[in-house]
Motif scaffolding. Structure first.
Motif, short mmCIF file in Angstrom:
data_model
loop_
_atom_site.label_atom_id
_atom_site.label_comp_id
_atom_site.label_asym_id
_atom_site.label_seq_id
_atom_site.Cartn_x
_atom_site.Cartn_y
_atom_site.Cartn_z
N THR A 156 -2.17 5.08 9.28
CA THR A 156 -2.93 5.17 10.53
C THR A 156 -4.42 4.94 10.27
O THR A 156 -5.07 4.17 11.01
CB THR A 156 -2.72 6.55 11.18
N GLY A 157 -4.96 5.59 9.24
CA GLY A 157 -6.38 5.46 8.95
C GLY A 157 -6.80 4.03 8.66
O GLY A 157 -7.83 3.55 9.15
N VAL A 158 -6.00 3.34 7.85
CA VAL A 158 -6.32 1.95 7.50
C VAL A 158 -6.21 1.06 8.73
O VAL A 158 -7.07 0.20 8.97
CB VAL A 158 -5.37 1.45 6.38
N THR A 159 -5.18 1.27 9.53
CA THR A 159 -4.98 0.44 10.72
C THR A 159 -6.12 0.63 11.72
O THR A 159 -6.67 -0.34 12.24
CB THR A 159 -3.63 0.80 11.38
N VAL A 160 -6.48 1.89 11.99
CA VAL A 160 -7.55 2.18 12.95
C VAL A 160 -8.88 1.61 12.45
O VAL A 160 -9.63 0.99 13.22
CB VAL A 160 -7.67 3.70 13.18
N PHE A 167 0.84 -1.20 0.00
CA PHE A 167 0.00 0.00 0.00
C PHE A 167 0.87 1.25 0.00
O PHE A 167 0.60 2.21 -0.74
CB PHE A 167 -0.91 -0.04 1.23
N VAL A 168 1.93 1.24 0.81
CA VAL A 168 2.85 2.38 0.85
C VAL A 168 3.50 2.59 -0.51
O VAL A 168 3.57 3.72 -1.03
CB VAL A 168 3.94 2.15 1.94
N VAL A 169 3.98 1.52 -1.11
CA VAL A 169 4.64 1.62 -2.43
C VAL A 169 3.66 2.11 -3.48
O VAL A 169 4.00 2.95 -4.33
CB VAL A 169 5.23 0.25 -2.83
N TRP A 170 2.43 1.62 -3.44
CA TRP A 170 1.40 2.03 -4.40
C TRP A 170 1.07 3.51 -4.23
O TRP A 170 0.97 4.25 -5.23
CB TRP A 170 0.15 1.18 -4.19
N LEU A 171 0.90 3.96 -3.00
CA LEU A 171 0.61 5.37 -2.77
C LEU A 171 1.75 6.26 -3.28
O LEU A 171 1.52 7.35 -3.81
CB LEU A 171 0.39 5.63 -1.27
N ASP A 172 2.98 5.77 -3.14
CA ASP A 172 4.15 6.54 -3.56
C ASP A 172 4.32 6.56 -5.08
O ASP A 172 4.53 7.62 -5.68
CB ASP A 172 5.41 5.98 -2.89
N ALA A 197 2.28 12.47 -1.06
CA ALA A 197 3.37 12.98 -0.24
C ALA A 197 3.59 12.05 0.95
O ALA A 197 2.64 11.41 1.43
CB ALA A 197 3.04 14.39 0.24
N PRO A 198 4.82 11.95 1.46
CA PRO A 198 5.10 11.06 2.60
C PRO A 198 4.21 11.31 3.81
O PRO A 198 3.76 10.36 4.46
CB PRO A 198 6.57 11.34 2.91
N ALA A 199 3.94 12.58 4.11
CA ALA A 199 3.08 12.88 5.27
C ALA A 199 1.68 12.32 5.05
O ALA A 199 1.04 11.83 5.99
CB ALA A 199 3.03 14.38 5.50
N SER A 200 1.20 12.40 3.82
CA SER A 200 -0.11 11.86 3.50
C SER A 200 -0.12 10.34 3.64
O SER A 200 -1.08 9.75 4.16
CB SER A 200 -0.51 12.26 2.08
N GLY A 205 1.91 17.35 -3.85
CA GLY A 205 0.62 17.79 -3.32
C GLY A 205 0.54 19.27 -3.04
O GLY A 205 -0.45 19.74 -2.48
N ARG A 206 1.56 20.02 -3.43
CA ARG A 206 1.54 21.46 -3.16
C ARG A 206 1.06 22.28 -4.35
O ARG A 206 1.08 23.50 -4.31
CB ARG A 206 2.95 21.92 -2.74
N GLY A 207 0.63 21.62 -5.37
CA GLY A 207 0.13 22.36 -6.53
C GLY A 207 -0.93 21.56 -7.27
O GLY A 207 -1.13 20.38 -7.02
N LYS A 208 -1.64 22.23 -8.17
CA LYS A 208 -2.69 21.58 -8.93
C LYS A 208 -2.08 20.76 -10.07
O LYS A 208 -0.98 21.04 -10.54
CB LYS A 208 -3.63 22.64 -9.51
N ALA A 209 -2.85 19.76 -10.51
CA ALA A 209 -2.40 18.96 -11.65
C ALA A 209 -2.35 19.86 -12.88
O ALA A 209 -3.25 20.65 -13.12
CB ALA A 209 -3.38 17.81 -11.88
N PRO A 210 -1.27 19.77 -13.67
CA PRO A 210 -1.19 20.62 -14.87
C PRO A 210 -2.29 20.28 -15.86
O PRO A 210 -2.66 19.11 -16.02
CB PRO A 210 0.20 20.30 -15.42
N ALA A 211 -2.82 21.30 -16.51
CA ALA A 211 -3.88 21.09 -17.51
C ALA A 211 -3.27 20.59 -18.81
O ALA A 211 -2.29 21.15 -19.31
CB ALA A 211 -4.63 22.40 -17.74
N ALA A 212 -3.83 19.54 -19.35
CA ALA A 212 -3.35 19.00 -20.63
C ALA A 212 -3.72 19.93 -21.77
O ALA A 212 -4.76 20.61 -21.73
CB ALA A 212 -3.95 17.62 -20.87
N THR A 213 -2.89 19.96 -22.79
CA THR A 213 -3.13 20.80 -23.97
C THR A 213 -3.27 19.91 -25.21
O THR A 213 -2.78 18.78 -25.22
CB THR A 213 -1.97 21.78 -24.19
#
Length: 340
Positions: free
Chosen positions: A104-108, A84-89, A95-98, A142-150
């Motif tokens: 934690t969310g999955v475990t709880v 799951f960690v590898v897939w999220l990455d 982002a690592p913090a996410s 995660g600090r910016g929006k996804a770039p718009a495709a042209t």
């Protein structure tokens, strides 16, 4: 005071097993504790845990596509949690913090469902996460929006698409995503029998996903064959022999067509992988098709209500108006033609 040496206490015999009445009281107190903790848990935390579990389910969809076998969501083990960690990455580019919060969310959530999650599993997951927290590029995610495709980028992707059935599917998928201004979950949910060919182009029924209302949109023929969603869809449909069922399906390395539809993650992967293969300078995501359509349509002078009808945004959506403002930045710019 006695001078006898201090030694650890050693009971003379193992404690007796609890009697049924005591076990019943303890079980009731366990249940009461869970209910109390749930009641005082902030709403945003609960919603976050729900989102974490939804991502866990999406990871299992992705895993099932690749292994041909679906494992239960309750299988929260060392292997699945590290996966799951590898897939999220690597797939979700989280982002690592996410990722840390997702663990934690999955475990709880799993433990609230009565699943025994071993300490070894959570320790291993965070051990896999540790080097990611030291990577500045990953931290900046995660600090910016996804770039718009042209359209220019779409033509690059068309030219670099692989030969064969998979290439035809990929072209049809990203051009359809762009043409309907669709979310990846909506592209995943498209049905072949919900896409009707008419003289002007395509009538497309976009199904309801995640509680959002369904919508019917039209996709016109494009002037450039390389970026025409209508031609790309008709070519893919004929080559795959699809008349009903999921519009976009897995294609094996040997060119065999699957029966099930691609997951939202599968659709996102195809778009990102295709852009990377084409050498597109920015990393395009599934959302890049959606934001790209809105931006290009606005710059072409299309009315706001027409664009919203295509994308399914509400009239007061701040996200939609953010796209419009971005597209209008250079329209009658305040610094233009002022005598400088």
């Amino acid at each position: 005071m006695s001078d006898a040496p201090l030694v650890p206490y050693q009971p003379s015999a193992a404690p007796a097993a609890y009697d049924p009445a005591t076990l019943a009281v303890l079980a009731a107190m366990e249940q009461a504790a869970e209910e109390h903790l749930d009641a005082i848990r902030p709403h945003n935390t609960k919603r976050g845990y729900e989102n974490d579990w939804n991502l866990w389910a999406e990871f299992h969809d992705w895993l099932a596509e690749r292994t041909g076998h679906r494992i239960p969501l309750t299988a929260v083990t060392k292997g699945t949690l590290v996966g799951f960690v590898v897939w999220l990455d690597t797939v979700k580019l989280a982002a690592p913090a996410s990722i840390d919060r997702r663990i934690t969310g999955v475990t709880v959530t799993a433990r609230s469902l009565g699943v025994e999650v071993s300490k070894d599993a959570t320790v291993a997951a965070r051990k896999a996460l540790k080097p990611l927290k030291l990577d500045p590029d990953r931290i900046a995610r995660g600090r910016g929006k996804a770039p718009a495709a042209t359209p220019e980028q779409l033509r690059q992707m068309y030219a670099a698409a692989p030969a064969g059935l998979a290439g035809l599917r990929d072209r049809a998928l990203w051009l359809m995503a762009f043409g309907i201004a669709g979310r990846s979950a909506e592209v995943s949910a498209l049905r072949a029998d919900g896409i009707k060919h008419v003289s002007e182009g395509l009538d497309v029924h976009v199904p309801s996903v995640k509680g959002r209302p369904a919508r019917d949109v039209v996709v016109a023929y494009g002037k450039n064959p390389d970026t025409c969603p209508v031609r790309a869809w008709l070519t893919w449909k004929a080559a795959a022999g699809i008349t009903s069922g999921p519009a976009f399906r897995p294609v094996s390395v040997h060119g065999h067509l699957g029966d099930d539809g691609l997951s939202p993650t599968g659709c996102q992967e195809i778009i990102s992988r295709s852009a990377e293969r084409a050498g597109v300078a920015v990393r395009l995501t599934g959302h890049s098709m959606r934001s790209g359509f809105i931006t290009v349509a606005r710059k072409a002078g299309k009315r706001e209500e027409k664009i919203r009808a295509q994308s399914g945004h509400a009239a007061n959506s701040p996200v939609f108006w953010g796209y419009i403002q971005e597209a209008d930045r250079w329209v009658d710019a305040a610094s233009d033609d002022i005598g400088l």
